[in-house]
Design an enzyme around this catalytic site. Structure first.
Site, PDB file in Angstrom:
ATOM      1  N   CYS A 195      39.553-151.609 -39.652  1.00 40.62           N
ATOM      2  CA  CYS A 195      38.740-151.900 -38.282  1.00 40.62           C
ATOM      3  C   CYS A 195      37.644-151.841 -38.639  1.00 40.62           C
ATOM      4  CB  CYS A 195      39.548-150.904 -37.155  1.00 40.62           C
ATOM      5  SG  CYS A 195      41.089-150.845 -36.992  1.00 40.62           S
ATOM      6  N   GLY A 209      40.282-148.488 -41.949  1.00 41.70           N
ATOM      7  CA  GLY A 209      40.520-148.312 -44.089  1.00 41.70           C
ATOM      8  C   GLY A 209      42.136-148.603 -43.641  1.00 41.70           C
TER       9      GLY A 209
END
Length: 605
Positions: free
Chosen positions: A2, A80
């Site tokens: 993201c 992540g």
């Protein structure tokens, strides 16, 4: 995967700043094309754009839970992947936590509720996340151990701004990009930046392996992880076996995804080993990808870092492994003319042709897969670069990775050099990092020096490579995973003495011995070759022309800051170094700094 943004300010009501938060979130669209979310409280505003990789339907963010007797909100935005989320989820479930999704994000949130900030120590992965804890009125910013995922922040008098990329901060009127003149040497060679350091005034990165706490009493940063040097007691066969077991486990973890996964395959040892392990564990034909340039047949010139072309080795390995292989052939004109997208992705000066070609490569890869494995960090772990094996460079009292290339800061005008003292800046950073090397008692000679050399390389050069891979891949919505950055592998290999790392008299002896049986013999014995460079003579000629014109360009932000004679000397006299393809390659940062300052209207103080 993201892009995250946030704003904490104890002096204002942020529920009135929804438009600003929305603008910050929108800057992360390329990092997160699959959805967006926001959460706003009286003094905190959090936002996220999502690239859905695990739990496509259930992993939306920001993700909230409640804590304390008053059931106050605890909110997480996370960028992540956490590769051990399955084990942590089982442990937390055993402790009474209930889960409503299959995502690793919820595991991080529940882990924080259970263990507080020390949850970071339990995570195996690449991440940059923020947790707002209403019960403590405290914001935590956390970054993975090697800094694979970026996380920037700007301290405010009563809070902080943060974002996965600087563009998220530029969208807030409280921050404007401005370069301190003293940072010009670092702007021209970002690999000299110390952990957390950026060329922009007031802008910091969360240091790898660190937590930043922000509360009403201010901002504090501390490490939750650091390398530790210990005596290595395993013999050679045990060491080789241990590395193989770690590699197999690491790659298996990195394949977990609910979207298509592939591998970047250059035909070098690092990428070939990763691709071989991934192909074995994947459970079906694995997509592999290699980049090359149209015209390489006539234009390619061997250099110390790139002695031969990758394409034949990539195809040989793909055939050996049975992957579904894709040669991504790039047109030099498209690479040279495609610099705008990489600049927007970085928000800082780019690597020129290297960022542009990587962006185009990743764009092609994204048409087939959403996740790709890549071999960054193998050279830093196992000792692959030419300067690791050159005694003259090793024993210089500076960073060996600077090689024999001229210092670009010497192109600054004499009065600017007198004020910025670039050689002192280099010496100071060398001394600072050298003082941080985790030393082993009783170790001396070459083993001790190579511990320093490898430590240097794990910081500036690797940090820059990881940043480039993240920015260019996330700009097209591709998640690049880097198995050699696994901290367990790093901690083990770090403590293997240099004499064992070169036991067969070559670079990367241990990797060759641990996994060489997986790849063709020609790949196993192939010398190190760096990421492919474009050798197009027309491009080099244009770079040299543009750079030589720059000192006299009155419209340039660099006007008056450059020494025209020194620029011309490098442009016409430097053709090949250990680290650079040509004099044009050496000088590209001048053009990129100029272009960046113009595009972002960066001021200089």
């Amino acid at each position: 995967m993201c892009g995250v943004v946030g704003w904490l300010d104890f002096s204002r009501d942020l529920t009135r700043e929804r438009d600003v938060l929305a603008a910050m979130v929108e800057t992360m669209r390329d990092r997160g094309p699959d959805g967006a979310g926001e959460w706003i409280g009286p003094h905190i505003a959090l936002g996220q754009r999502r690239l859905a990789v695990i739990d496509i339907d259930g992993g939306g963010q920001p993700m909230a839970a409640t804590a304390g007797p008053r059931r106050r909100p605890v909110v997480l935005v996370h960028s992540g992947e956490v590769y051990n989320f399955g084990e942590l989820r089982a442990e937390l479930a055993g402790l009474g936590h209930e889960f409503t999704t299959r995502s690793d994000t919820e595991v991080v949130l529940r882990g924080y509720l259970q263990w507080g900030a020390s949850v970071a120590e339990r995570l195996d992965g690449m991440f940059g996340f923020a947790i707002w804890d209403s019960t403590r009125e405290e914001l935590l910013l956390v970054r993975d151990r090697l800094g694979v995922k970026p996380l920037y922040y700007v301290p405010l008098p009563d809070g902080v701004l943060f974002a996965s990329e600087p563009k998220g901060l530029f969208a807030n009127p409280l921050f404007r990009p401005e370069v301190d003149e003293q940072m010009l040497p670092i702007l021209l060679n970002p690999k000299l930046a110390l952990p957390g350091e950026t060329p922009l005034r007031g802008l910091h990165e969360v240091k790898p392996g660190h937590v930043v706490r922000i509360g009403r009493d201010g901002c504090r940063e501390y490490p939750y992880w650091q390398l530790v040097s210990r005596e290595h007691t395993d013999d050679l066969p045990t060491t080789v076996s241990s590395i193989r077991e770690l590699l197999e486990d690491v790659v298996l973890r990195h394949l977990v995804a609910d979207v298509p996964v592939g591998s970047l395959l250059s035909g070098g040892l690092d990428s070939s080993v990763l691709t071989a392990l991934a192909a074995r564990a994947h459970g079906g034909p694995l997509n592999s990808f290699a980049v090359q340039f149209a015209g390489d047949g006539t234009d390619f010139r061997p250099t110390a870092l790139r002695p031969e072309q990758d394409a034949p080795y990539a195809r040989l390995t793909a055939e050996h492994l049975g992957t579904d292989h894709h040669d991504v052939v790039l047109d030099p004109a498209a690479v040279a003319g495609g610099m705008d997208a990489p600049l927007r992705a970085r928000d800082l000066p780019t690597l020129g042709q290297f960022d542009s070609s990587a962006y185009l490569l990743f764009k092609a890869v994204r048409e087939q897969v959403t996740v790709a494995l890549s071999g960054e960090a193998a050279d830093e772990l196992f000792g692959g670069y030419p300067w690791f094996h050159n005694p003259e460079m090793i024993w210089r009292q500076t960073f060996p990775w600077l090689g024999d290339a001229p210092r670009l800061a010497d192109c600054l005008a004499p009065d600017v050099r007198a004020r910025t003292k670039p050689h002192e800046a280099e010496r100071d950073r060398y001394a600072t990092l050298r003082a941080k090397v985790p030393r082993l008692s009783g170790e001396d000679g070459l083993d001790a020096r190579m511990r320093e050399v490898l430590f240097f390389s794990l910081h500036g050069p690797l940090a820059y490579l990881l940043d480039a891979a993240d920015r260019m891949s996330m700009a097209v919505g591709l998640e690049v995973r880097v198995p050699f950055c696994d901290h367990r592998l790093l901690e083990y290999v770090w403590n293997v003495p240099w004499s064992m790392k070169v036991v067969d008299g070559r670079e990367k002896s241990l990797l060759r011995m641990a996994a060489g049986d997986l790849v063709p013999a020609k790949v196993r014995t192939r010398p190190k070759s760096g990421y492919p460079a474009m050798h197009d003579p027309a491009h080099d000629a244009e770079v040299r022309r543009a750079v030589q014109a720059l000192p006299n360009d009155t419209s340039s932000p660099l006007y008056g800051l450059l020494d025209g004679d020194r620029v011309r000397e490098i442009a016409t006299g430097t053709d090949n170094t250990v680290t650079h393809v040509s004099g044009a390659h050496v000088l590209v940062p001048l053009l990129e700094v100029d272009r960046w300052m113009r595009a972002y209207r960066v001021g200089l103080r």
